[in-house]
Scaffold this motif. Structure first.
Motif, mmCIF file in Angstrom:
data_model
loop_
_atom_site.group_PDB
_atom_site.id
_atom_site.type_symbol
_atom_site.label_atom_id
_atom_site.label_comp_id
_atom_site.label_asym_id
_atom_site.label_seq_id
_atom_site.Cartn_x
_atom_site.Cartn_y
_atom_site.Cartn_z
ATOM 1 N N TYR A 49 -12.750 10.220 7.466
ATOM 2 C CA TYR A 49 -11.606 11.008 6.989
ATOM 3 C C TYR A 49 -10.336 10.412 7.557
ATOM 4 N N LYS A 50 -9.349 10.178 6.705
ATOM 5 C CA LYS A 50 -8.057 9.700 7.210
ATOM 6 C C LYS A 50 -6.947 10.198 6.299
ATOM 7 N N THR A 51 -5.774 10.320 6.852
ATOM 8 C CA THR A 51 -4.609 10.544 6.000
ATOM 9 C C THR A 51 -4.168 9.172 5.506
ATOM 10 N N ILE B 126 -3.208 3.370 6.159
ATOM 11 C CA ILE B 126 -2.312 2.216 5.959
ATOM 12 C C ILE B 126 -2.022 1.530 7.303
ATOM 13 N N GLU B 127 -1.855 2.330 8.316
ATOM 14 C CA GLU B 127 -1.616 1.755 9.645
ATOM 15 C C GLU B 127 -2.819 0.907 10.085
ATOM 16 N N LEU C 186 0.834 -1.209 0.000
ATOM 17 C CA LEU C 186 0.000 0.000 0.000
ATOM 18 C C LEU C 186 0.870 1.260 0.000
ATOM 19 N N ARG C 187 1.993 1.203 0.708
ATOM 20 C CA ARG C 187 2.885 2.386 0.731
ATOM 21 C C ARG C 187 3.434 2.684 -0.657
ATOM 22 N N LYS C 188 3.526 1.627 -1.476
ATOM 23 C CA LYS C 188 4.067 1.848 -2.823
ATOM 24 C C LYS C 188 3.081 2.566 -3.726
#
Ligand SMILES: Cc1cc2nc3c(=O)[nH]c(=O)nc-3n(C[C@H](O)[C@H](O)[C@H](O)COP(=O)(O)O)c2cc1C
Length: 494
Positions: free
Chosen positions: A51-53, A58-59, A31-33
């Motif tokens: 709402y999320k960053t 990902i966390e 997912l980070r990619k």
């Protein structure tokens, strides 16, 4: 403005290999990619604003039980992708846990990589989906079209017994469907030649079809007894044509094992089989060589057995279908569920994608079958009636005539149960189930009668294969038929 198919493919790959896989496995590295570090997620879940960053999201994915570990259904689908220059949006549906998410994802190509810069999401109750246009947008994009690499989930039914032609198969495949070629009567060399001819015309996928069980002969004594019965029953018809009753046909050696060897040699994109099951090791070998394997079922139990041996796709053949009933567990006479019941019953019990076969000949039929759970349709009779098929001109005339209003399932012509236009013989021999020679000796036994009846124009003694849907046929050209199927389906579901 630049709209580029290559970019669309790159985004599709990124979604499948990073985004879907990352969510499924709970793999935060993947997912980070694909997420830009400053991406934001907005939307609502069960009516509650969300709402999320990207980092928070990902966390969260990393700390929950992944769909893979939970063992619950995970069904991701790409509905559409739009690309202009370096920006793109993708519309996705992800069914996971008890949610049915729809996402609009915004991409930006940064330093040669497509990154998610924004994701909006909402979840839709399953019952709502069917009343919205969402299902319609997706009609020609599903597991079957993806697996086979075809544009439309429309299979042209393969025809055995010399009725398939390279022209018909390639016409359908070139127009984005899946052309089919029935090869069970062909020698290995002939199958090889057909494959070469098809490949010289198009590199689109097509479906090569064989019968895994191609004879019913029990033993010589049984066959001789059946011959005596068949002579008694059919003699009056031979007499009416002033020809001799033929002798007992010579015994028949199964061709299937040799034919299968060619499938391993030529590696067609799609291989379908009927009249039984295959050893799971053979299925595995076929899959390993890149061939997608399709089995035919006429009952729920047959479908479950096909799923258990590992086929990729199951064709559920309803009793409306033209041609032989491909039943292999119970007698064909006892396996006569109609397509629309069968597709729903099978859908309830198996996860393998389904093709609805039988009684479909226009966009309405396609739309109905797909609403009931099929991911593709297989159309036989309507294609058999086109000029590109190998059927005799008189056969096609019959398909477009008043006579096609009535069809019968009969064993009279081949020894196996099949559907064709009702004629004198099928009327009289409807109950003659145990009075024919075993398949395929009955076909050989009836060959001289068929030939004489055609020559003498005594068509009441000929069996013209046909499904129940024949009276609605309109098109005499395969390409026009295929285009109209797509147009009608688009109109109803697009
Ligand atoms: C004359 C004829 C021959 C057929 N031969 C085969 C065959 O060899 N293998 C097969 O899988 N299906 C065979 N089928 C079934 C078709 O591929 C298809 O599933 C069926 O015709 C669909 O039903 P419909 O006729 O109502 O459209 C045959 C059908 C017909 C009409």
């Amino acid at each position: 403005m630049k709209i580029d198919k290559t970019e669309e493919t790159a985004i599709k790959n990124a979604i499948e290999q990073l985004y879907f896989k990352g969510i499924y496995e709970g793999n935060i590295e993947l997912l980070r990619k694909i997420f830009h570090k400053d991406a934001l997620l907005f939307g609502d879940i069960k009516g509650v604003p969300y709402y999320k960053t990207a980092a928070q999201y990902i966390e969260g994915v990393g700390s929950r039980v992944s769909p893979e570990k939970s063992g619950k259904d995970f069904k991701p689908t790409i509905i559409s992708i739009d690309v202009i220059n370096t920006i793109a949006t993708a519309k996705l549906n992800v069914k996971m846990y008890d949610f049915n998410y729809y996402n609009f994802i915004t991409f930006h190509k940064i330093d040669g990589k497509w990154l998610i810069v924004n994701k909006t999401l909402t979840d839709v109750e399953l019952k709502q989906i069917f009343s919205t246009k969402i299902i319609k947008i997706m009609w020609n994009k599903n597991r079957i079209t993806d697996l086979l690499g075809i544009e439309y989930p429309v299979f042209q039914g393969p025809f055995g017994g010399g009725l398939s032609t390279v022209e018909l198969t390639t016409t359908v495949s070139k127009l984005g469907g899946l052309g089919g070629y029935g090869a069970y009567t062909l020698s290995p060399q002939e199958i090889y030649d057909v494959h070469q001819q098809i490949k010289s015309i198009t590199d689109k996928p097509y479906n090569l079809n064989l019968w895994v069980n191609d004879h019913d002969i029990i033993d010589q004594e049984h066959t001789e007894n059946q011959y005596k019965k068949a002579v008694e029953i059919f003699k009056p018809y031979y007499d009416s044509l002033s020809i001799e009753v033929p002798p007992l046909p010579p015994s028949f050696e199964s061709r299937f094992q040799n034919q299968l060897q060619v499938i391993f040699d030529i590696k067609p994109k799609v291989f379908s089989f009927m009249f039984g099951l295959l050893d799971p090791n053979i299925i595995e070998r076929l899959k390993n060589q890149g061939t997608i394997v399709v089995g035919n079922a006429t009952t729920v139990d047959e479908a479950i057995a096909l799923e258990n041996i590992g086929v990729d796709v199951i064709a559920a053949s309803g009793f409306e279908s033209g041609g032989h009933r491909p039943s292999f567990f119970d007698k064909a006479e006892l396996s006569t569920t109609g397509t629309f019941a069968l597709i729903q019953l099978v859908k309830d019990k198996v996860k393998t994608p389904l093709v609805a076969a039988g009684g479909i000949a226009n966009g309405r039929g396609i739309s109905a079958a797909m609403t009931l759970g099929a991911e593709a349709v297989q159309i036989g009779t309507a294609f058999l009636a086109t000029e590109e098929s190998g059927a005799l001109p008189i056969h096609k005339e019959f398909l477009f005539s008043e006579a096609a209003k009535f069809t019968t399932l009969s064993r009279a012509y081949t020894g196996r149960l099949g559907r064709g236009i009702t004629t004198e013989i099928t009327r009289k021999l409807l109950t003659a189930t145990d009075q024919t020679l075993p398949f395929p000796l009955q076909t050989t036994f009836m060959a001289s009668m068929r030939k004489a009846a055609l020559e003498q124009k005594k068509h009441e003694l000929v069996f013209f294969w046909s499904g129940q849907i024949a009276p609605i046929l309109k098109h005499k050209n395969a390409s026009t038929l295929m285009k109209s199927l797509i147009e009608e389906a688009n109109e109803l579901m697009g």
